[in-house]
Structures are given as structure tokens and as C-alpha cells.
Design a protein around this motif. Sequence first.
Motif, PDB file in Angstrom:
ATOM      1  N   VAL A  11      -0.361  -1.275  -4.892  1.00 17.26           N
ATOM      2  CA  VAL A  11       0.835  -0.470  -4.968  1.00 17.26           C
ATOM      3  C   VAL A  11       1.980  -1.432  -4.410  1.00 17.26           C
ATOM      4  O   VAL A  11       3.002  -1.444  -5.221  1.00 17.26           O
ATOM      5  CB  VAL A  11       0.826   0.882  -3.881  1.00 17.26           C
ATOM      6  CG1 VAL A  11       2.283   1.416  -4.016  1.00 17.26           C
ATOM      7  CG2 VAL A  11      -0.181   1.669  -4.526  1.00 17.26           C
ATOM      8  N   LEU A  12       1.968  -2.196  -3.315  1.00 17.87           N
ATOM      9  CA  LEU A  12       2.820  -2.931  -3.150  1.00 17.87           C
ATOM     10  C   LEU A  12       3.342  -3.881  -3.948  1.00 17.87           C
ATOM     11  O   LEU A  12       4.278  -4.447  -4.273  1.00 17.87           O
ATOM     12  CB  LEU A  12       2.616  -3.720  -1.646  1.00 17.87           C
ATOM     13  CG  LEU A  12       2.573  -3.008  -0.387  1.00 17.87           C
ATOM     14  CD1 LEU A  12       2.065  -3.673   0.796  1.00 17.87           C
ATOM     15  CD2 LEU A  12       3.890  -2.225  -0.039  1.00 17.87           C
ATOM     16  N   ALA A  13       2.351  -4.331  -4.712  1.00 10.88           N
ATOM     17  CA  ALA A  13       2.529  -5.485  -5.891  1.00 10.88           C
ATOM     18  C   ALA A  13       3.537  -4.926  -6.866  1.00 10.88           C
ATOM     19  O   ALA A  13       4.479  -5.894  -7.252  1.00 10.88           O
ATOM     20  CB  ALA A  13       1.139  -5.774  -6.493  1.00 10.88           C
ATOM     21  N   ASP A  14       3.487  -3.595  -7.199  1.00 14.76           N
ATOM     22  CA  ASP A  14       4.561  -3.099  -8.179  1.00 14.76           C
ATOM     23  C   ASP A  14       5.960  -2.958  -7.616  1.00 14.76           C
ATOM     24  O   ASP A  14       6.747  -3.427  -8.167  1.00 14.76           O
ATOM     25  CB  ASP A  14       3.798  -1.700  -8.379  1.00 14.76           C
ATOM     26  CG  ASP A  14       2.787  -1.703  -9.339  1.00 14.76           C
ATOM     27  OD1 ASP A  14       2.372  -2.778 -10.046  1.00 14.76           O
ATOM     28  OD2 ASP A  14       2.291  -0.592  -9.785  1.00 14.76           O
ATOM     29  N   LEU A  15       6.035  -2.658  -6.197  1.00  8.78           N
ATOM     30  CA  LEU A  15       7.390  -2.673  -5.565  1.00  8.78           C
ATOM     31  C   LEU A  15       7.881  -3.954  -5.405  1.00  8.78           C
ATOM     32  O   LEU A  15       9.225  -4.279  -5.703  1.00  8.78           O
ATOM     33  CB  LEU A  15       7.170  -1.771  -4.246  1.00  8.78           C
ATOM     34  CG  LEU A  15       6.630  -0.532  -4.277  1.00  8.78           C
ATOM     35  CD1 LEU A  15       6.500   0.237  -3.066  1.00  8.78           C
ATOM     36  CD2 LEU A  15       7.171   0.479  -5.475  1.00  8.78           C
ATOM     37  N   ARG A  16       7.245  -4.858  -5.260  1.00  6.03           N
ATOM     38  CA  ARG A  16       7.443  -6.491  -4.964  1.00  6.03           C
ATOM     39  C   ARG A  16       7.886  -6.952  -6.322  1.00  6.03           C
ATOM     40  O   ARG A  16       8.814  -7.738  -6.468  1.00  6.03           O
ATOM     41  CB  ARG A  16       6.387  -7.373  -4.340  1.00  6.03           C
ATOM     42  CG  ARG A  16       6.105  -7.073  -3.098  1.00  6.03           C
ATOM     43  CD  ARG A  16       5.044  -7.789  -2.412  1.00  6.03           C
ATOM     44  NE  ARG A  16       4.852  -7.388  -0.942  1.00  6.03           N
ATOM     45  CZ  ARG A  16       3.662  -7.315  -0.658  1.00  6.03           C
ATOM     46  NH1 ARG A  16       2.757  -7.541  -1.382  1.00  6.03           N
ATOM     47  NH2 ARG A  16       3.469  -7.067   1.007  1.00  6.03           N
ATOM     48  N   ALA A  17       7.247  -6.414  -7.319  1.00  2.46           N
ATOM     49  CA  ALA A  17       7.681  -6.950  -8.711  1.00  2.46           C
ATOM     50  C   ALA A  17       9.204  -6.673  -9.013  1.00  2.46           C
ATOM     51  O   ALA A  17       9.913  -7.192  -9.725  1.00  2.46           O
ATOM     52  CB  ALA A  17       6.846  -6.207  -9.688  1.00  2.46           C
TER      53      ALA A  17
END
Length: 127
Positions: A11-17
Motif C-alpha cells: 500500500v505504501l508503495a502506491d502512495l509513495r509513487a
Amino acid sequence: MSRVQRLTEIVLADLRAQRPDLDPSVDFTPSGLIPGAVDVLLGDRLEGGFGCGFLVNPENSDQEIVLELAFRIPTAYAELFQVGIPVVPGSQRTAVAVIEDDAVVWRDPKEPADWSCPVGRLGPSGR
């Protein structure tokens, strides 16, 4: 890395993207309230800063945990950083997570048929 940590990173990877400039601290501890549950705490990394936490039940399926995290983590971002992400491409709307065909996807809450993206595959442009 625990299962809850691994699913949180998806989930964090999407937000960091979409917002690489926002990088909360993330801590995982056994819950003192519910046996087996995990407390997840996101913080703003400022001295004397602010944190948002919630419980995750690791006995749930991966799909159920990702759905819970995809609801809770963006809410924590809104509290910590006053930003709504992930953003639906071409709009100002914040996407919501739903289960669709046995997968957790981000979906446009206003026009659900117009856009979706599997959680964990969102790029900087929202695609």
C-alpha cells in the motif's frame, strides 16, 4: 519481515509513487488489546510530531488485510500530511479501495466504472 509489514509496504508503495516527498515512519508492535493483533503506527517524523495508529488482525486473509490497510493508511496520510492520496488520474478526487474479482483495487469513488488500478501497481501518474 512480517506478513503485515509486507502487505503494508504494498500500500505504501502506491502512495509513495504519487507523493515521494511524504515519508512517514511506520512501526509495528504486538497489540496489548487483542491477542495476536498488530498495532500499526504511522508518524510524521517531526520531533514531537504526530502519529496515527490502528490495529490489524493477521488472522485475516491477505486480501482483507490489504483492503484494511488501503483504507487506514490513506486516512493516516490525510491526518499527518493534510493530503488526500492516492489521487484518481485527471481529477482531485481521492481513490478508494474495494474488492473486485478477488483483488483489492483503487477505484474512483465518483465514477467507479471509469478507472481502477490494482493496489500495489499504482504509478506516479495514477496508472
